[in-house]
Design an enzyme around this catalytic site. Structure first.
Site, PDB file in Angstrom:
ATOM      1  N   ASP A  13       0.725  -1.170  -0.118  1.00 34.94           N
ATOM      2  CA  ASP A  13       0.042   0.031   0.086  1.00 34.94           C
ATOM      3  C   ASP A  13       0.854   1.329   0.034  1.00 34.94           C
ATOM      4  OD1 ASP A  13      -2.165  -1.827   0.058  1.00 34.94           O
ATOM      5  OD2 ASP A  13      -2.394  -1.532   2.356  1.00 34.94           O
ATOM      6  N   LYS A  16       1.675   2.182  -5.209  1.00 32.54           N
ATOM      7  CA  LYS A  16       2.332   1.571  -6.501  1.00 32.54           C
ATOM      8  C   LYS A  16       1.595   1.926  -7.592  1.00 32.54           C
ATOM      9  CE  LYS A  16       2.273  -2.423  -4.591  1.00 32.54           C
ATOM     10  NZ  LYS A  16       2.096  -2.133  -2.818  1.00 32.54           N
ATOM     11  N   GLY A  40      -4.456  -4.077  -3.825  1.00 35.64           N
ATOM     12  CA  GLY A  40      -5.532  -3.127  -4.168  1.00 35.64           C
ATOM     13  C   GLY A  40      -4.898  -1.884  -4.470  1.00 35.64           C
ATOM     14  N   HIS A  41      -4.837  -1.663  -5.876  1.00 33.91           N
ATOM     15  CA  HIS A  41      -3.936  -0.558  -6.244  1.00 33.91           C
ATOM     16  C   HIS A  41      -4.827   0.593  -6.781  1.00 33.91           C
ATOM     17  CE1 HIS A  41      -0.103  -3.195  -7.171  1.00 33.91           C
ATOM     18  NE2 HIS A  41      -0.705  -3.439  -5.923  1.00 33.91           N
ATOM     19  N   GLN A 222       2.059  -5.996  -3.377  1.00 31.86           N
ATOM     20  CA  GLN A 222       2.476  -6.126  -1.926  1.00 31.86           C
ATOM     21  C   GLN A 222       3.936  -5.404  -1.473  1.00 31.86           C
ATOM     22  OE1 GLN A 222       1.388  -9.440  -3.326  1.00 31.86           O
ATOM     23  NE2 GLN A 222      -0.274  -8.534  -2.924  1.00 31.86           N
TER      24      GLN A 222
HETATM   25  P1  GDP Z   1      -0.803   0.330  -3.465  1.00 35.20           P
HETATM   26  O1  GDP Z   1      -1.351  -1.036  -3.115  1.00 35.20           O
HETATM   27  O2  GDP Z   1       0.680   0.474  -3.449  1.00 35.20           O
HETATM   28  O3  GDP Z   1      -1.013   0.736  -5.196  1.00 35.20           O
HETATM   29  O4  GDP Z   1      -1.415   1.543  -2.463  1.00 35.20           O
HETATM   30  P2  GDP Z   1      -2.916   1.764  -2.142  1.00 35.20           P
HETATM   31  O5  GDP Z   1      -3.833   2.277  -3.305  1.00 35.20           O
HETATM   32  O6  GDP Z   1      -3.375   0.711  -1.344  1.00 35.20           O
HETATM   33  O7  GDP Z   1      -2.850   2.717  -0.916  1.00 35.20           O
HETATM   34  C1  GDP Z   1      -2.317   3.946  -1.251  1.00 35.20           C
HETATM   35  C2  GDP Z   1      -3.183   4.989  -0.896  1.00 35.20           C
HETATM   36  O8  GDP Z   1      -2.800   6.396  -0.718  1.00 35.20           O
HETATM   37  C3  GDP Z   1      -4.479   5.294  -1.881  1.00 35.20           C
HETATM   38  O9  GDP Z   1      -5.488   5.484  -1.264  1.00 35.20           O
HETATM   39  C4  GDP Z   1      -3.961   6.350  -2.698  1.00 35.20           C
HETATM   40  O10 GDP Z   1      -4.918   7.136  -3.394  1.00 35.20           O
HETATM   41  C5  GDP Z   1      -3.474   7.137  -1.894  1.00 35.20           C
HETATM   42  N1  GDP Z   1      -2.082   8.139  -2.217  1.00 35.20           N
HETATM   43  C6  GDP Z   1      -1.119   7.764  -2.825  1.00 35.20           C
HETATM   44  N2  GDP Z   1      -0.094   8.625  -2.993  1.00 35.20           N
HETATM   45  C7  GDP Z   1      -0.341   9.793  -2.051  1.00 35.20           C
HETATM   46  C8  GDP Z   1       0.044  10.924  -1.584  1.00 35.20           C
HETATM   47  O11 GDP Z   1       1.006  11.222  -1.852  1.00 35.20           O
HETATM   48  N3  GDP Z   1      -0.796  11.630  -0.603  1.00 35.20           N
HETATM   49  C9  GDP Z   1      -1.687  11.127  -0.175  1.00 35.20           C
HETATM   50  N4  GDP Z   1      -2.661  11.796   0.955  1.00 35.20           N
HETATM   51  N5  GDP Z   1      -2.577   9.928  -0.646  1.00 35.20           N
HETATM   52  C10 GDP Z   1      -1.834   9.280  -1.557  1.00 35.20           C
HETATM   53  P1  IMO Z   2      -1.070  -4.215  -2.170  1.00 33.64           P
HETATM   54  O1  IMO Z   2      -0.277  -4.674  -3.518  1.00 33.64           O
HETATM   55  C1  IMO Z   2      -1.093  -4.576   1.976  1.00 33.64           C
HETATM   56  C2  IMO Z   2      -1.157  -8.713   3.655  1.00 33.64           C
HETATM   57  C3  IMO Z   2      -2.227  -9.146   4.347  1.00 33.64           C
HETATM   58  C4  IMO Z   2      -1.784 -10.202   5.304  1.00 33.64           C
HETATM   59  C5  IMO Z   2      -0.731 -10.828   4.250  1.00 33.64           C
HETATM   60  C6  IMO Z   2      -1.140 -12.097   3.671  1.00 33.64           C
HETATM   61  O2  IMO Z   2      -2.160  -3.507  -2.229  1.00 33.64           O
HETATM   62  O3  IMO Z   2       0.276  -3.478  -1.536  1.00 33.64           O
HETATM   63  P2  IMO Z   2      -2.558 -12.891   1.814  1.00 33.64           P
HETATM   64  O4  IMO Z   2      -4.061 -12.680   1.612  1.00 33.64           O
HETATM   65  O5  IMO Z   2      -1.684 -12.362   0.569  1.00 33.64           O
HETATM   66  O6  IMO Z   2      -2.272 -14.286   2.125  1.00 33.64           O
HETATM   67  O7  IMO Z   2      -2.278 -12.022   2.841  1.00 33.64           O
HETATM   68  O8  IMO Z   2      -0.388  -9.888   3.399  1.00 33.64           O
HETATM   69  N1  IMO Z   2      -1.250  -8.133   2.303  1.00 33.64           N
HETATM   70  C7  IMO Z   2      -1.095  -6.675   1.925  1.00 33.64           C
HETATM   71  N2  IMO Z   2      -0.960  -5.763   2.825  1.00 33.64           N
HETATM   72  N3  IMO Z   2      -1.039  -4.593   0.614  1.00 33.64           N
HETATM   73  C8  IMO Z   2      -1.263  -5.494  -0.181  1.00 33.64           C
HETATM   74  O9  IMO Z   2      -1.247  -5.609  -1.393  1.00 33.64           O
HETATM   75  C9  IMO Z   2      -1.178  -6.811   0.530  1.00 33.64           C
HETATM   76  N4  IMO Z   2      -1.552  -8.214  -0.126  1.00 33.64           N
HETATM   77  C10 IMO Z   2      -1.380  -8.944   1.285  1.00 33.64           C
HETATM   78  O10 IMO Z   2      -2.963  -8.136   5.075  1.00 33.64           O
HETATM   79  O11 IMO Z   2      -1.201  -9.491   6.333  1.00 33.64           O
HETATM   80 MG    MG Z   3      -2.871  -1.396  -1.968  1.00 38.69          MG
END
Ligand code: GDP
Ligand code: IMO
Ligand code: MG
Length: 423
Positions: A13, A16, A40-41, A222
């Protein structure tokens, strides 16, 4: 040509999805190399927000080729929901998305097994996303998996064989209270939907594209601390999230890897169970969660928040060979008068180390304090506008990690991205 890799350096998270989308105009191909719908991107642009789970984040910018690599585990029903939603909102994918025939399928019984194994662990649960990731990868390694390439005339027969194996495992785990009828119907609908997509030998496609002078960006899911070999085992996911995963998950030779973009938050979060040395349980942690909207994109779970951990990041830079850093969510720290950064750990025997140890369960972070910038960053558009304290924080991170920060993100929108120097 070489393939660049973008991957998470923390516990996922990091942002990415946003950065892959921002970088897509610089590439011809975007390819996911591991993970599945546990990811979840999130991407935001033009006032819209999208959350991608299995589909690469290069799908929105121009007519680029997107590939789901062999290292990914794919749930046909969830893929169908995700792809249909994109098509409904005006983002057709069929011509632009290629799926490796070697990618493994997540069956409905994998999700049951995920729940059953978690239930059997009691207090030592991993806190998985419940998407069947572990069981699907287990089958892959046990050589009992079902792949996208199995979608032929004998598919139903193969499915029944694997299903029967899983039912036996579920019975052994005493997990029998479920009804698969509806879920299986939708899953089979997903299989038919998947048949409409181009299923390819991804390793040939990617290598031919590179040989043809095309540029490729590999998108990780991840983060390094969730890597099955190098993360906080056993509280990890079931794939190699590190740079080497791009080689095995796409069929790329190591020498084909170019830049490695390592992405991190200006602080740190984790969702699910497991050690997290710099976790905060106080008001600072709550403020990070509130200001940063730190709730899981897939599960909605609260993300645990804490200060940046440079011991873990140094380790992540090492195992990935990071050449450029990307710092996200800097704006979340705007109002903090003091920023803390963990530069070393105190081990249970009292010794201080800057090297990431085998076990991080009982380490105590040693912090350095830096003055906060106390300026709103979210509307800034160039490095020249950075407050001095923020530039100092970036310089400190670069010094500690030995890699330049190439991109700084100051908000969730595509536009809220500042590139420092050459990409
Ligand atoms: P990913 O899994 O690495 O793609 O990241 P996620 O989407 O799960 O989580 C990143 C969260 O931070 C999302 O809700 C984005 O919209 C938000 N986000 C990304 N970059 C920024 C930033 O620079 N500032 C803020 N406030 N939010 C951001
Ligand atoms: P993105 O790509 C954050 C965590 C789960 C759990 C562990 C194992 O959005 O960054 P799994 O379902 O993979 O067997 O769970 O890994 N986990 C993540 N945490 N971002 C993710 O993906 C994750 N994918 C799995 O919460 O601790
Ligand atoms: Mg994510």
């Amino acid at each position: 040509m070489k393939a660049d890799v973008l991957l998470g350096l923390q516990w996922g998270d990091e942002g990415k999805g946003k950065v892959v989308d921002v970088l897509t105009p610089h590439y011809d191909v975007v390819a996911r190399f591991q993970g599945g719908p546990n990811a979840g991107h999130t991407l935001e642009f033009g006032g819209e927000k999208y959350v991608l789970r299995s589909i690469p984040s290069g799908i929105f910018q121009g007519n680029k080729t997107n590939i789901i690599g062999n290292g990914v585990v794919l749930a046909p029903d969830l893929f169908m929901d995700e792809a249909r939603e994109l098509e409904r909102t005006g983002h057709p994918l069929r011509e632009r998305l290629l799926i490796s025939r070697k990618a493994h399928l997540i069956m409905p019984t994998h999700r049951l097994l995920d729940a059953a194994v978690e239930a059997s662990k009691g207090a030592s649960k991993v806190g998985t996303t419940g998407k069947g990731i572990g069981p699907a990868y287990t089958d892959k390694v046990a050589r009992t998996g079902l792949r996208v390439g199995d979608l032929d005339d004998r598919f139903e027969e193969k499915y029944a064989y694997h299903r029967a194996l899983h039912l036996k495992q579920l019975e052994a785990l005493n997990y029998t209270d479920f009804d698969l009828t509806e879920v299986e119907k939708r899953w089979m609908e997903g299989i038919d939907y998947l048949r409409q997509f181009q299923r390819v030998d991804g390793e040939h496609v990617v290598n031919a594209m590179l040989a043809d002078g095309k540029s490729v960006l590999c998108e990780g899911a991840q983060g390094t601390m969730l890597d099955v070999d190098f993360g906080s085992y056993p509280f990890v996911t079931s794939s190699n999230t590190i740079c080497a995963g791009a080689c095995t998950g796409l069929g790329l030779a190591p020498g084909r890897i170019g830049h490695v973009y390592g992405i991190m938050k200006a602080y740190c979060t984790r969702v699910g169970a497991g050690p997290f040395p710099t976790e905060l349980f106080d008001e600072d942690g709550r403020r990070m969660r509130d200001i940063g909207h730190e709730y899981g994109a897939v599960t909605g779970r609260e993300r645990r928040c804490g200060w940046v951990d440079l011991v873990a990041l140094r380790y992540a830079v090492m195992v990935n060979g990071v050449t450029r850093l990307i710092m996200m969510k800097s704006d979340v720290l705007d109002t903090f008068p003091v920023i803390r950064a963990c530069t070393s750990y105190r081990l249970p025997d009292g010794t201080i180390t800057r090297d990431f140890p085998y076990d991080i369960t009982d380490v105590t972070p040693v912090y350095e304090e830096l003055p906060g910038w106390q300026t709103e960053l979210s509307h800034l558009t160039s490095e020249a506008q950075f407050p001095a304290a923020f530039s100092d924080y970036i310089a400190f991170i670069e010094r500690e990690l030995g890699v330049p920060v190439a991109i700084v993100s100051v908000g969730p929108d595509r536009e809220q991205t500042i590139v420092r120097g050459e990409l």
